[in-house]
Design an enzyme around this catalytic site. Structure first.
Site, PDB file in Angstrom:
ATOM      1  N   HIS A  23      25.853  46.357  66.087  1.00  0.00           N
ATOM      2  CA  HIS A  23      26.135  45.428  66.868  1.00  0.00           C
ATOM      3  C   HIS A  23      25.459  44.551  67.336  1.00  0.00           C
ATOM      4  O   HIS A  23      25.276  43.320  66.875  1.00  0.00           O
ATOM      5  CB  HIS A  23      27.141  45.326  68.140  1.00  0.00           C
ATOM      6  CG  HIS A  23      27.773  44.329  68.867  1.00  0.00           C
ATOM      7  ND1 HIS A  23      28.766  43.838  69.182  1.00  0.00           N
ATOM      8  CD2 HIS A  23      27.069  43.811  69.604  1.00  0.00           C
ATOM      9  CE1 HIS A  23      29.306  42.957  69.583  1.00  0.00           C
ATOM     10  NE2 HIS A  23      28.511  42.494  69.962  1.00  0.00           N
ATOM     11  N   GLU A  24      23.904  45.063  68.189  1.00  0.00           N
ATOM     12  CA  GLU A  24      23.031  43.731  68.357  1.00  0.00           C
ATOM     13  C   GLU A  24      22.222  42.617  67.300  1.00  0.00           C
ATOM     14  O   GLU A  24      21.865  42.275  66.812  1.00  0.00           O
ATOM     15  CB  GLU A  24      21.809  44.681  69.038  1.00  0.00           C
ATOM     16  CG  GLU A  24      22.941  44.316  70.461  1.00  0.00           C
ATOM     17  CD  GLU A  24      23.392  43.813  71.508  1.00  0.00           C
ATOM     18  OE1 GLU A  24      22.781  42.599  70.778  1.00  0.00           O
ATOM     19  OE2 GLU A  24      23.878  43.630  72.135  1.00  0.00           O
ATOM     20  N   HIS A  79      23.907  40.854  65.617  1.00  0.00           N
ATOM     21  CA  HIS A  79      23.547  38.914  65.953  1.00  0.00           C
ATOM     22  C   HIS A  79      21.972  38.506  65.466  1.00  0.00           C
ATOM     23  O   HIS A  79      22.399  37.306  64.829  1.00  0.00           O
ATOM     24  CB  HIS A  79      23.351  38.916  67.320  1.00  0.00           C
ATOM     25  CG  HIS A  79      24.822  39.214  68.056  1.00  0.00           C
ATOM     26  ND1 HIS A  79      26.195  38.652  67.873  1.00  0.00           N
ATOM     27  CD2 HIS A  79      25.175  40.406  68.926  1.00  0.00           C
ATOM     28  CE1 HIS A  79      26.890  38.732  68.689  1.00  0.00           C
ATOM     29  NE2 HIS A  79      26.509  39.876  69.350  1.00  0.00           N
ATOM     30  N   HIS A  98      30.608  37.243  67.469  1.00  0.00           N
ATOM     31  CA  HIS A  98      31.819  37.847  68.178  1.00  0.00           C
ATOM     32  C   HIS A  98      33.170  38.221  66.896  1.00  0.00           C
ATOM     33  O   HIS A  98      33.119  37.417  66.227  1.00  0.00           O
ATOM     34  CB  HIS A  98      31.716  38.369  69.080  1.00  0.00           C
ATOM     35  CG  HIS A  98      30.490  38.865  70.019  1.00  0.00           C
ATOM     36  ND1 HIS A  98      30.225  38.066  71.339  1.00  0.00           N
ATOM     37  CD2 HIS A  98      30.305  39.701  69.708  1.00  0.00           C
ATOM     38  CE1 HIS A  98      29.341  38.891  71.575  1.00  0.00           C
ATOM     39  NE2 HIS A  98      28.757  39.800  70.676  1.00  0.00           N
ATOM     40  N   CYS A  99      33.453  39.283  66.909  1.00  0.00           N
ATOM     41  CA  CYS A  99      34.809  39.375  65.537  1.00  0.00           C
ATOM     42  C   CYS A  99      36.284  39.317  66.610  1.00  0.00           C
ATOM     43  O   CYS A  99      35.860  40.524  67.551  1.00  0.00           O
ATOM     44  CB  CYS A  99      34.862  40.172  65.044  1.00  0.00           C
ATOM     45  SG  CYS A  99      36.034  41.084  63.362  1.00  0.00           S
ATOM     46  N   CYS A 113      36.028  46.703  64.526  1.00  0.00           N
ATOM     47  CA  CYS A 113      34.940  45.523  64.224  1.00  0.00           C
ATOM     48  C   CYS A 113      33.295  46.175  64.981  1.00  0.00           C
ATOM     49  O   CYS A 113      34.041  45.938  66.355  1.00  0.00           O
ATOM     50  CB  CYS A 113      34.895  44.410  63.861  1.00  0.00           C
ATOM     51  SG  CYS A 113      33.577  43.883  62.975  1.00  0.00           S
ATOM     52  N   CYS A 170      33.544  45.162  60.041  1.00  0.00           N
ATOM     53  CA  CYS A 170      35.382  44.652  59.150  1.00  0.00           C
ATOM     54  C   CYS A 170      34.748  44.778  57.831  1.00  0.00           C
ATOM     55  O   CYS A 170      34.213  43.361  57.924  1.00  0.00           O
ATOM     56  CB  CYS A 170      36.016  44.076  60.124  1.00  0.00           C
ATOM     57  SG  CYS A 170      35.680  41.965  59.775  1.00  0.00           S
ATOM     58  N   CYS A 201      33.820  40.808  58.603  1.00  0.00           N
ATOM     59  CA  CYS A 201      32.092  40.628  58.804  1.00  0.00           C
ATOM     60  C   CYS A 201      31.057  41.126  57.627  1.00  0.00           C
ATOM     61  O   CYS A 201      29.959  40.743  57.265  1.00  0.00           O
ATOM     62  CB  CYS A 201      32.571  41.419  59.899  1.00  0.00           C
ATOM     63  SG  CYS A 201      32.297  40.487  61.637  1.00  0.00           S
TER      64      CYS A 201
HETATM   65 ZN   LIG Z   1      27.415  40.416  71.103  1.00  0.00          ZN
HETATM   66 ZN   LIG Z   2      33.669  41.785  61.904  1.00  0.00          ZN
END
Ligand SMILES: [Zn+2]
Ligand SMILES: [Zn+2]
Lengths: 193, 459
Positions: A139-140, A143, A149-150, A155, A174, A177
């Protein structure tokens, strides 16, 4: 090959442990992460210059300060640095954070402190801790690779404020993304079904 | 779709705080959560902004130099009566927050914020204003993933399963999926969920068989911080996570009587209370349960509550074992081959007619999952891009699935019990009598050895 989007590109992910961290756990985390991504993942030796600062009146590490220290380390071009820690991290206005990063930044910070089932009084399960850790790292790093963010709860880029949502999200970006990530970042040999 | 690409309908937040760091961090945080955010450093600035623009929710710090939050609140109530106001307070000044509530504030939060609480509170405030339901927001991004998962099968038996899935998914009825392990019960559950009106909310999977009792309660219903030793933070249960969506209770036969009681209550009342908590939380969920066990026999043996059985046994989907739909085997094998080759970056390969014949002749006690594993193994061991019969596991290519009796006592006992059960047509009482044990003991042995009654009951 041309990156799929923007200027983001990535050739390697380097993990760096901050604070006390069992070597075996760090190796497991690195191995598990490298199954998910298509670029080499390497575990670095600890960096002596990293000095976690404690938030005043709280037994927690200042996450944004630590992220700044990580970003100040010499990071090779095309490499994303991931600081992983077992210390509980927070920022002044929030009681805790799981991780920190800047959009397009060179480094991220992820804490396993509140990803461990033990923190919630549940039986210890290193496999669960590692899977959640990998999810937060992805996740990080997402970024760092300029993903925002989704809205899709399944996701990896869904904004999660609790560990239960981290679990619900799973380990995939997802279909909206994933194409925004640089070519080669996702492992191609991954079972996705 | 990312947060920033969504249209102008997102809720507009105004953050009013004299500390620039709080203003900035909160603004960044809410912006990345998909809100339209503006901030003001003083009550005066806030009043000016509200007079000029449209805001849905204002987060107001109670303690500010000059005009404080309480006074700002009453002024805002005059100029923008529609505005939802949430007060920000320090732990020490909860009294003034209560005053604010009495004066019409929606709620208050204390600094430093628990990110989950803050997010929840603001979301609740948004829903309260019914600005834009979460469902509508999700619809836009989830339409893409809500397609049907792959259930492969052209046999009449599988076509019937798909028909049932189609029929029940439009309703909100509880579904019980029955079938041997490896038949793909979760896939069918997902198909029901993904075709239902609940598809924009999560389907939460609970494997009841994989959890110990104490943990199962926490997993299902959640617990509060300090509910027991080591619980340093509250834990949300799977039911809470399934709000608006579906909860899939796999291996429902594995839960203990104690949890069965609590589960029944939750299914009836649609309300959970976290372990160690006081506040009942209403939850909107649909239940899909699955089992490979003979629940009727368990009810008979008093291992499964009859009232819970009837509560979940509303609409049943029976998934046939693979050996009863061997016509689907080539189709499934090709499907898995394609997926594995893609995942392993191999060129598309084929399966020789001879290997197909071997696959079709085997009885697949592990069902679709065993077939999937056999194909994966064949691709790994195979040297070329063709799956030959010799690449398949020996137990498959051997053609026979005779049970190879081991020499241990357990093996002998298992075989003996199995044979007796088959001989008695799986009548538990008769088999128990023949074996000289009571039904409970027999039932435990059946569980221990994973013996399974064939779905048609023909033994
Ligand atoms: Zn985040
Ligand atoms: Zn996504």
């Amino acid at each position: 090959m041309e990156p799929a989007s923007g200027t983001a590109s990535i050739e390697a992910v380097h993990l760096l442990t901050v604070g006390p961290f069992p070597r075996l756990l760090a190796e497991e985390l690195t191995a598990r992460l490298s199954r998910e991504v298509g670029v080499p993942c390497r575990l670095l030796d600890e960096a002596a210059e990293i000095k976690p600062q404690i938030l005043p009146e709280r037994a927690q590490v200042h996450a944004d300060d630590l992220l700044r220290q990580l970003e100040a380390l010499p990071i090779e071009k095309g490499t994303k640095l991931v600081g992983v820690t077992l210390l509980d991290i927070a920022i002044p206005i929030f009681t805790f954070v799981f991780g920190r990063s800047r959009l397009g930044g060179p480094a991220t910070l992820v804490s396993l402190a509140r990803l461990k089932p033990e923190f919630y009084g549940m039986p210890a399960d290193p496999a669960v801790t590692v899977r959640r850790g990998v999810a937060e790292i992805l996740h990080e790093v997402g970024h760092n690779l300029e993903l925002k963010h989704c809205r899709n709860y399944s996701c990896l880029m869904y904004f999660s404020h609790d560990v239960e949502t981290v679990d619900l999200r799973g380990l995939s970006y997802c279909s909206s993304c994933a194409p925004l990530l640089p070519a080669g970042f996702l492992a191609t040999g991954r079972r996705r079904f | 779709m990312t947060a920033d690409e969504s249209n102008a309908q997102q809720p507009a937040l105004l953050i009013v705080d004299d500390e620039p760091i709080v203003q900035q961090s909160l603004a960044d945080w809410f912006r990345s959560d998909g809100y339209d955010v503006d901030s003001a450093g003083s009550a005066k600035e806030a009043l000016r902004k509200v007079a000029e623009g449209r805001y849905d929710i204002a987060l107001v710090d109670i303690k500010m130099p000059g005009m404080d939050g309480l006074e700002l609140q009453s002024r805002l109530a005059e100029v923008a009566p529609d505005l939802t106001i949430i007060m920000i307070t320090a732990f020490a000044s909860v009294d003034s927050a209560v005053k604010a509530l009495k004066a019409g504030a929606y709620d208050y939060v204390t600094k430093p914020f628990d990110p989950d609480e803050l997010s929840h509170l603001v979301r609740r405030a948004v829903e309260h204003r019914s600005l834009r339901s979460e469902n509508i927001r999700l619809k836009e991004s989830l339409e893409a993933i809500a397609g049907s998962p792959t259930i492969i099968g052209a046999s009449p038996a599988m076509r019937r399963v798909l028909e049932l899935v189609g029929a029940v998914s439009e309703t909100d009825a509880t579904v019980l999926i029955r079938g041997e392990s490896g038949t793909g019960k979760e896939l069918v559950a997902r198909a029901v969920h993904n075709q239902s009106p609940r598809r924009y909310n999560p389907m939460v999977v609970v494997n009841c068989g994989a959890l110990a009792e104490g943990v199962l309660e926490s997993e299902l219903f959640g617990h509060e911080k300090g509910a027991f030793t080591g619980a340093q933070y509250r834990h949300k249960g799977k039911f809470e996570m399934a709000d608006g969506g579906t909860i899939f209770l796999d291996e429902i036969g594995a839960i203990t009587k104690k949890v069965q009681v609590e589960l029944l209550r939750v299914l009836e009342d649609k309300v959970v209370t976290r372990v160690g908590g006081q506040t009942p939380i209403p939850i909107d969920f649909r239940v899909i349960a699955a089992t490979n066990q003979d629940l009727e026999a368990m009810v008979e043996a008093d291992d499964f509550r009859e009232d819970l059985f009837w509560r979940i046994n509303v609409f049943t989907i029976e998934i046939p074992p693979l050996r009863e739909r061997s016509g689907d085997i080539p189709l499934l094998a090709e499907h898995f081959l394609g997926q594995f080759c893609l995942a392993m970056n191999r060129r598309a390969s084929t399966i020789t007619p001879e290997a197909i014949e071997v696959l079709s002749a085997y009885s697949w006690p592990g069902n679709v999952r065993e077939l999937e594993n056999a194909i994966e193994r064949a691709i790994v061991v195979g040297k070329e891009c063709v799956v030959h019969s010799e690449d398949l596991p020996v137990r498959v290519s051997g053609g026979a699935d005779r049970e190879v009796p081991g020499s241990s006592l357990a093996d002998i006992e298992r075989t003996h019990i199995h044979n007796t059960l088959v001989g008695m047509g799986w009548n538990i009482s008769k088999a128990a009598e023949a074996l000289g044990v009571d039904r409970g003991t027999l039932y435990n042995k059946i569980k221990k050895y994973g013996l399974q009654r064939p779905p048609d009951g023909a033994g």
